[in-house]
Design an enzyme around this catalytic site. Structure first.
Site, PDB file in Angstrom:
ATOM      1  N   LYS A   1      -5.814   6.286   8.262  1.00  0.00           N
ATOM      2  CA  LYS A   1      -6.345   7.106   7.180  1.00  0.00           C
ATOM      3  C   LYS A   1      -6.450   8.543   7.653  1.00  0.00           C
ATOM      4  O   LYS A   1      -6.754   8.808   8.818  1.00  0.00           O
ATOM      5  CB  LYS A   1      -7.722   6.606   6.734  1.00  0.00           C
ATOM      6  CG  LYS A   1      -7.681   5.355   5.866  1.00  0.00           C
ATOM      7  CD  LYS A   1      -9.045   5.106   5.254  1.00  0.00           C
ATOM      8  CE  LYS A   1      -8.998   3.986   4.241  1.00  0.00           C
ATOM      9  NZ  LYS A   1     -10.306   3.797   3.562  1.00  0.00           N
TER      10      LYS A   1
ATOM     11  N   SER B   1     -13.037  -2.278  -0.984  1.00  0.00           N
ATOM     12  CA  SER B   1     -13.314  -1.723   0.336  1.00  0.00           C
ATOM     13  C   SER B   1     -14.735  -1.174   0.427  1.00  0.00           C
ATOM     14  O   SER B   1     -15.210  -0.491  -0.488  1.00  0.00           O
ATOM     15  CB  SER B   1     -12.332  -0.592   0.662  1.00  0.00           C
ATOM     16  OG  SER B   1     -11.051  -1.104   0.931  1.00  0.00           O
TER      17      SER B   1
ATOM     18  N   ARG C   1       0.842  -1.198   0.000  1.00  0.00           N
ATOM     19  CA  ARG C   1       0.000   0.000   0.000  1.00  0.00           C
ATOM     20  C   ARG C   1       0.874   1.243   0.000  1.00  0.00           C
ATOM     21  O   ARG C   1       1.654   1.471   0.909  1.00  0.00           O
ATOM     22  CB  ARG C   1      -0.904  -0.007   1.239  1.00  0.00           C
ATOM     23  CG  ARG C   1      -1.863   1.178   1.389  1.00  0.00           C
ATOM     24  CD  ARG C   1      -2.698   0.940   2.641  1.00  0.00           C
ATOM     25  NE  ARG C   1      -3.757   1.923   2.849  1.00  0.00           N
ATOM     26  CZ  ARG C   1      -3.677   2.986   3.636  1.00  0.00           C
ATOM     27  NH1 ARG C   1      -2.549   3.243   4.309  1.00  0.00           N
ATOM     28  NH2 ARG C   1      -4.694   3.799   3.790  1.00  0.00           N
TER      29      ARG C   1
END
Length: 207
Positions: free
Chosen positions: A136, A107, A39
Site C-alpha cells: 500500500k 478490511s 485487486r
C-alpha cells in the site's frame, strides 16, 4: 468458512514480477487454491473487466470463490464476491447491489474498526497490516502479533490476517488465532511463471 490461504492477485504486484494476471490466477487454482481475489487499485478499463471475467470463469470451473476488490458493481456483474475497504462503499450500501447472500469481506486496521466491522453485513473481516508492508502507498501502522491475539477475541466472524505475511512467519500468525492469511506478493517470491506460482501456492496451502 474461509480457506486458510487467501491469495490476492494484484495487477500492480503481478506486473512488477513480470507476470500475467490470468495466468497467475490459473496457476493458483491449479495448485488447489479455493478462494482468490482480483485487486486493481487504479481506474478500471475494459481490459481489467475482461481479466476479472476470465478469472471468475476459471474460479467457477475450479469450484473456487472469486472476490473482486473494492467494486461491488463489477462484482455483481461477474456474480462474484466483493472485498471492501474503509474508504469504499459501505457494506450496508453494497448489499443493495450485491444481494443478501453474496460473499462480502471488509478490511479493518485497528480495534475500533474491527468492532464496528463485526456489526456489518459481511461474512468475514480482514485485519492488518500485521507486519510492515509495501503493498500500500500509505499503509496503516503494523499491528504485530500481540495485538492480533487481542483483536481475535473481539469478533466471532472469520478473521483474515494480511500485511507483510510470508511463508516464514505465517505459522506465528495462525497461532494468534486467525482463520486465514492473505498475501499479495508472497506467492510471487520465486517468480511469476505458472510452475513457480503453483509450487509456491502449494507450500502456502500446506501451512
Amino acid at each position: 468458512m474461509i480457506p486458510r490461504f487467501y491469495p490476492i492477485v494484484d495487477t500492480a504486484a503481478t506486473a512488477l514480477h513480470d507476470g500475467e494476471v490470468t495466468e497467475v490466477a490459473k496457476a493458483l487454482l491449479d495448485a488447489g487454491v479455493r478462494m482468490l481475489q482480483y485487486r486493481h487499485k487504479e481506474n478500471w478499463t475494459q481490459q481489467h473487466y475482461d481479466e476479472a471475467a476470465s478469472i471468475a470463469e476459471l474460479g467457477r470451473s475450479a469450484g473456487a470463490a472469486f472476490v473482486v476488490n473494492d467494486r461491488a458493481d463489477y462484482a455483481h456483474l461477474l456474480e462474484a464476491g466483493v472485498h471492501l475497504g474503509q474508504d469504499d462503499l459501505p457494506p450496508v450500501a453494497a448489499r443493495k447491489i450485491m444481494g443478501n447472500v453474496a460473499l462480502m469481506g471488509f478490511s479493518t486496521h485497528n480495534r475500533r474498526q474491527l468492532l464496528l466491522g463485526a456489526e456489518e453485513p459481511v461474512q468475514y473481516l480482514a485485519i492488518g497490516p500485521i507486519f510492515p508492508t509495501t503493498s500500500k502507498l500509505k499503509p496503516d501502522p503494523a499491528l504485530g502479533l500481540d495485538r492480533l491475539k487481542t483483536f481475535r477475541a473481539l469478533t466471532d466472524k472469520p478473521l483474515v490476517a494480511i500485511g507483510g505475511i510470508r511463508l516464514d512467519n505465517a505459522a506465528s500468525v495462525f497461532e494468534a488465532g486467525v482463520d486465514a492469511v492473505a498475501t499479495i506478493s508472497g506467492f510471487l517470491i520465486d517468480g511469476s511463471e505458472a510452475g513457480k506460482v503453483t509450487a509456491s501456492a502449494k507450500r502456502w496451502l500446506s501451512l
